[in-house]
Scaffold this active site. Structure first.
Site, mmCIF file in Angstrom:
data_model
loop_
_atom_site.group_PDB
_atom_site.id
_atom_site.type_symbol
_atom_site.label_atom_id
_atom_site.label_comp_id
_atom_site.label_asym_id
_atom_site.label_seq_id
_atom_site.Cartn_x
_atom_site.Cartn_y
_atom_site.Cartn_z
ATOM 1 N N HIS A 26 21.223 3.407 30.619
ATOM 2 C CA HIS A 26 22.625 3.021 30.387
ATOM 3 C C HIS A 26 23.430 3.068 31.681
ATOM 4 O O HIS A 26 24.489 3.699 31.762
ATOM 5 C CB HIS A 26 23.259 3.916 29.319
ATOM 6 C CG HIS A 26 24.416 3.239 28.623
ATOM 7 N ND1 HIS A 26 24.725 3.434 27.308
ATOM 8 C CD2 HIS A 26 25.347 2.351 29.080
ATOM 9 C CE1 HIS A 26 25.794 2.721 26.973
ATOM 10 N NE2 HIS A 26 26.186 2.052 28.040
ATOM 11 N N ARG B 73 24.336 -3.894 23.640
ATOM 12 C CA ARG B 73 24.367 -2.810 22.668
ATOM 13 C C ARG B 73 22.966 -2.651 22.079
ATOM 14 O O ARG B 73 22.303 -3.625 21.735
ATOM 15 C CB ARG B 73 25.376 -3.102 21.546
ATOM 16 C CG ARG B 73 26.837 -3.012 21.995
ATOM 17 C CD ARG B 73 27.230 -1.578 22.286
ATOM 18 N NE ARG B 73 28.610 -1.433 22.701
ATOM 19 C CZ ARG B 73 29.027 -1.388 23.968
ATOM 20 N NH1 ARG B 73 28.153 -1.505 24.946
ATOM 21 N NH2 ARG B 73 30.301 -1.220 24.249
#
Length: 302
Positions: free
Chosen positions: A265, A217
């Site tokens: 990502h 994260r």
């Protein structure tokens, strides 16, 4: 059973067929009388934010491994399950292993500039220490793959729950876990306890020249502290797949920093073919009153 697909419309074409194939007794739809739904399949970005009308739903099954976008929703009263997809875990382990190998072998030192650097030989994997922060499904898969190659792997989690074959440290041993991390892989969830965890003080605990790989994260890292550590020559390199703002703005300093590698990502993704089997199993469990797999602890946030 009647199940609501509460996810972005763009996901319907990709997910509807595998979900129905995995659970043919399910009647899957994108709208209808809220009181008529037995369960909800959820992903952030859909049209449904108020879950209170779905009072008869026995399960909200997330299609994401992370649940930070829904766990704090005050209208959520139904049981919430996070996604634990074997395809996603495999993808994450492969991503972390690939970048660990790149850092371990110091591949980037061999610039194609005509200079013969045969005096710079990397150590073997058992001589390189890797620490993984976060020993959930993704951390365990990554630890297993890296230890299988021969790396000396330490796992760390707040609970310190043992993992077979891996030395696992607990909450009070974070500094010790960091101090041995020649390569650090961060796979922690986004919670109040983890935001900003890797600040200047903790980055300074890493050995000089360490690599940091973060596909967990973006909120785990203090961005300014990370750049400061790299600029000072303490941290060797950072591989970043997740960010506080996504897409990462084109003018963000991460893009141009010589010691940062940005990936967009893509470390791992939930795969409909394998994840649909997980959804089907949990739907059947919820309908029959059996324990739900991967149930989220609301207080912990994961």
């Amino acid at each position: 059973m009647q199940v609501l697909f509460a996810a972005p419309a763009s996901m319907w074409e990709e997910w509807s067929e595998p979900l129905v194939a995995a659970c043919p007794e399910m009647r899957l739809s994108r709208d209808g009388d809220p009181a008529g739904f037995d369960a909800i399949i959820y992903a952030p970005g859909g049209e449904i934010e108020d879950l209170s009308p779905y009072r008869n739903a026995r399960l909200v099954q997330s299609l994401w491994a992370g649940v930070e976008r829904i766990v704090g929703n005050p209208t959520l009263t139904q049981p919430l399950a996070r996604m634990v997809d074997p395809g996603l875990a495999r993808g994450m382990a492969e991503y972390c292993t690939g970048w660990t190998m790149r850092g371990h072998l110091e591949m980037d030192r061999y610039a194609q500039d005509g200079t013969w650097r045969n005096g710079q030989i990397p150590p073997l994997a058992p001589e390189r220490h890797v620490t993984i922060l976060g020993m959930g499904e993704l951390g365990r898969a990554t630890a297993g793959m890296l230890s299988g190659i021969g790396f000396s792997v330490t796992g760390w989690s707040a609970s310190g729950r043992p993992v077979e074959g891996i030395e696992t440290l607990g909450a009070t041993d974070l500094d010790r876990a960091l101090e041995r991390a020649e390569i650090l892989v961060t796979l922690l969830p986004d919670t109040a306890a983890t935001r900003g965890l890797m600040d200047a003080d903790r980055l300074a605990r890493l050995p000089k020249g360490a690599w940091l790989i973060n596909p967990g994260r973006g909120t785990l890292l203090d961005d300014d502290a990370l750049i400061g550590s790299l600029d000072a020559g303490h941290l060797g390199h950072a591989v970043l797949d997740v960010f506080r703002t996504e897409p990462l703005p084109a003018d963000h300093p991460f893009w141009s920093h010589p010691r940062i590698t940005v990936t967009p990502h893509i470390a791992a993704d939930t795969r409909p073919e394998t994840a649909s089997l997980v959804v089907a199993e949990n739907l059947r469990r919820a309908m029959s009153g059996r324990p739900i797999l991967n149930l989220v602890d609301r207080e912990k946030g994961y």
